[in-house]
Enzyme design. Structure first.
Site, short mmCIF file in Angstrom:
data_model
loop_
_atom_site.label_atom_id
_atom_site.label_comp_id
_atom_site.label_asym_id
_atom_site.label_seq_id
_atom_site.Cartn_x
_atom_site.Cartn_y
_atom_site.Cartn_z
N GLU A 27 1.02 -1.14 -0.33
CA GLU A 27 0.23 0.38 0.00
C GLU A 27 0.82 0.98 -0.54
O GLU A 27 2.03 1.00 0.32
CB GLU A 27 -0.87 -0.33 1.34
CG GLU A 27 -0.29 -0.37 3.24
CD GLU A 27 -0.89 0.43 3.66
OE1 GLU A 27 -1.32 1.47 3.60
OE2 GLU A 27 -1.19 0.11 4.27
N LYS A 162 -2.79 -1.77 15.79
CA LYS A 162 -2.21 -1.38 16.90
C LYS A 162 -3.70 -1.04 17.82
O LYS A 162 -4.65 -0.20 17.12
CB LYS A 162 -1.64 0.97 16.43
CG LYS A 162 -0.79 0.66 15.61
CD LYS A 162 -0.07 1.84 15.62
CE LYS A 162 1.31 1.77 14.46
NZ LYS A 162 0.84 1.98 13.87
N1 PSU Z 1 -2.40 1.49 10.52
C1 PSU Z 1 -0.89 1.84 10.35
N2 PSU Z 1 -0.21 1.99 9.61
C2 PSU Z 1 -0.67 2.69 8.92
C3 PSU Z 1 -2.22 2.75 8.92
C4 PSU Z 1 -2.54 2.13 9.85
O1 PSU Z 1 -0.38 1.33 11.68
O2 PSU Z 1 0.09 3.50 7.66
C5 PSU Z 1 -3.03 3.70 7.49
C6 PSU Z 1 -2.86 1.60 6.47
O3 PSU Z 1 -3.06 2.53 4.75
C7 PSU Z 1 -4.45 2.05 7.35
C8 PSU Z 1 -5.23 3.51 7.18
O4 PSU Z 1 -5.32 1.25 5.83
O5 PSU Z 1 -4.50 4.23 7.73
C9 PSU Z 1 -6.76 3.62 8.08
O6 PSU Z 1 -7.08 4.66 7.65
P1 PSU Z 1 -8.54 5.32 8.37
O7 PSU Z 1 -8.44 4.35 9.95
O8 PSU Z 1 -9.21 6.45 8.31
O9 PSU Z 1 -8.95 4.23 7.41
#
Ligand code: PSU
Ligand code: MN
Length: 303
Positions: A27, A162
């Site tokens: 990603e 996390k």
């Molecule tokens: N969690 C991490 N590192 C990240 C992300 C999440 O530890 O880089 C990123 C990923 O791309 C994930 C996104 O898909 O954040 C999720 O964002 P949201 O919670 O806004 O959906």
């Protein structure tokens, strides 16, 4: 225009698809919004190298100039890393308009699953997925990543989530949506920086071959949705639970105070945690991503 007009495969990815070689999607939100420069670019390039060393072709995904890209040049990765948060964070809901406007987007887990699936890639490695945020019973902040896992047939390898998230509620949500969550060599959901969360899993698998067989079976029967493989951070990189949990609590308090909402929440918390831990969380984060890329490559090789 047709589907193929919207997709841009790198020559390496196009060849691997044609020859049925192992491919691992990666990603790009993690590059633009998940880590600081220049570690983000170094990590992304190393992920590609680790894929190749383990017999798989890397397909880093992003939206560039309105094209859904699977496989980026080093220059494009450098650009996504340098621009950082100036590049749109692209989740499912952002895809149609970014295409229509010919813009760039760093794809989240949800959006990368969509690009990978359209390209014909079945395995995807990342660090952590989005999930149900703490306090979601009030805010309804639930990542689109979870619904994507219920819809799109891609197997995502991550190190759990996390504890900026509510891990038990994240598991409940995945259960409701019918997403298989498979512990790779563990009975317990890993908590990203640490190997344990106290949340038990239904499935534990110790061999990449069995996961590959499950992916093949799912595709054979036209099974809707993906799978989540949770792979604990290697012991030697795992953090002290008290240290990291204190940093996370701290970061969440600061986010509340600063009134951070919506798509800014996750990037804000990630940056704060890196800042509070003086970079030691970033080191752990990078190590676990490499480990996930390795496992994903071995699963892709068994397909
Ligand atoms: N969690 C991490 N590192 C990240 C992300 C999440 O530890 O880089 C990123 C990923 O791309 C994930 C996104 O898909 O954040 C999720 O964002 P949201 O919670 O806004 O959906
Ligand atoms: Mn959200």
């Amino acid at each position: 225009m047709q589907l193929k007009d919207h997709i841009q495969l790198s020559p390496e990815v196009a060849r691997a698809l044609k020859e049925n070689k192992p491919i691992v999607a990666l990603e790009s939100t993690i590059i633009s919004h998940g880590m600081p420069y220049p570690q983000n670019v170094e990590t992304a390039l190393n992920c590609q190298r680790i894929c190749r060393e383990n017999g798989a072709v890397p397909a880093t995904c992003a939206i560039i100039g309105g094209k859904l890209c699977a496989g980026l040049t080093d220059e494009q990765i450098d650009y996504l890393g340098k621009e950082g948060s100036k590049v749109a964070k692209a989740s499912r809901r952002d895809i149609p308009l970014l295409i229509a406007q010919g813009r760039d987007g760093a794809t989240t887990v949800a959006a990368t699953m969509i690009v990978a699936s359209l390209a014909g890639i079945k395995v995807f490695a990342t660090g952590g997925i989005g999930g149900v945020h703490r306090g979601a019973t009030e805010t309804m902040d639930i990542s689109a990543d979870l619904d994507e896992l219920a819809k799109t047939p891609v197997c995502v390898i991550c190190a759990g989530a996390k504890s900026i998230l509510d891990l038990p509620l994240t598991m409940e949500y995945l259960e409701t949506k019918g997403v298989p969550v498979i512990g790779f060599g563990t009975d317990e959901l890993p908590a990203f920086f640490t190997r344990k969360s106290g949340v038990k899993l239904q499935w534990r698998v110790d061999e990449p071959k069995l996961i590959a067989d499950a992916i093949n079976a799912a595709h054979d029967i036209g099974y809707q949705g993906g799978m989540l493989v949770v792979n604990p951070i290697p012991e030697q990189y795992s953090m002290d639970a008290d240290v990291i949990n204190a940093a996370i609590d701290n970061a969440i308090d600061e986010a509340k105070r600063a009134g951070i909402k919506g798509k800014d929440t996750t990037p804000y918390l990630l940056a704060k945690i890196t800042e509070i831990t003086g970079g030691s969380s970033l080191e752990a984060n990078i190590a676990l991503v490499y480990n996930n890329v390795k496992v994903a490559s071995s699963i892709a090789a068994e397909l």
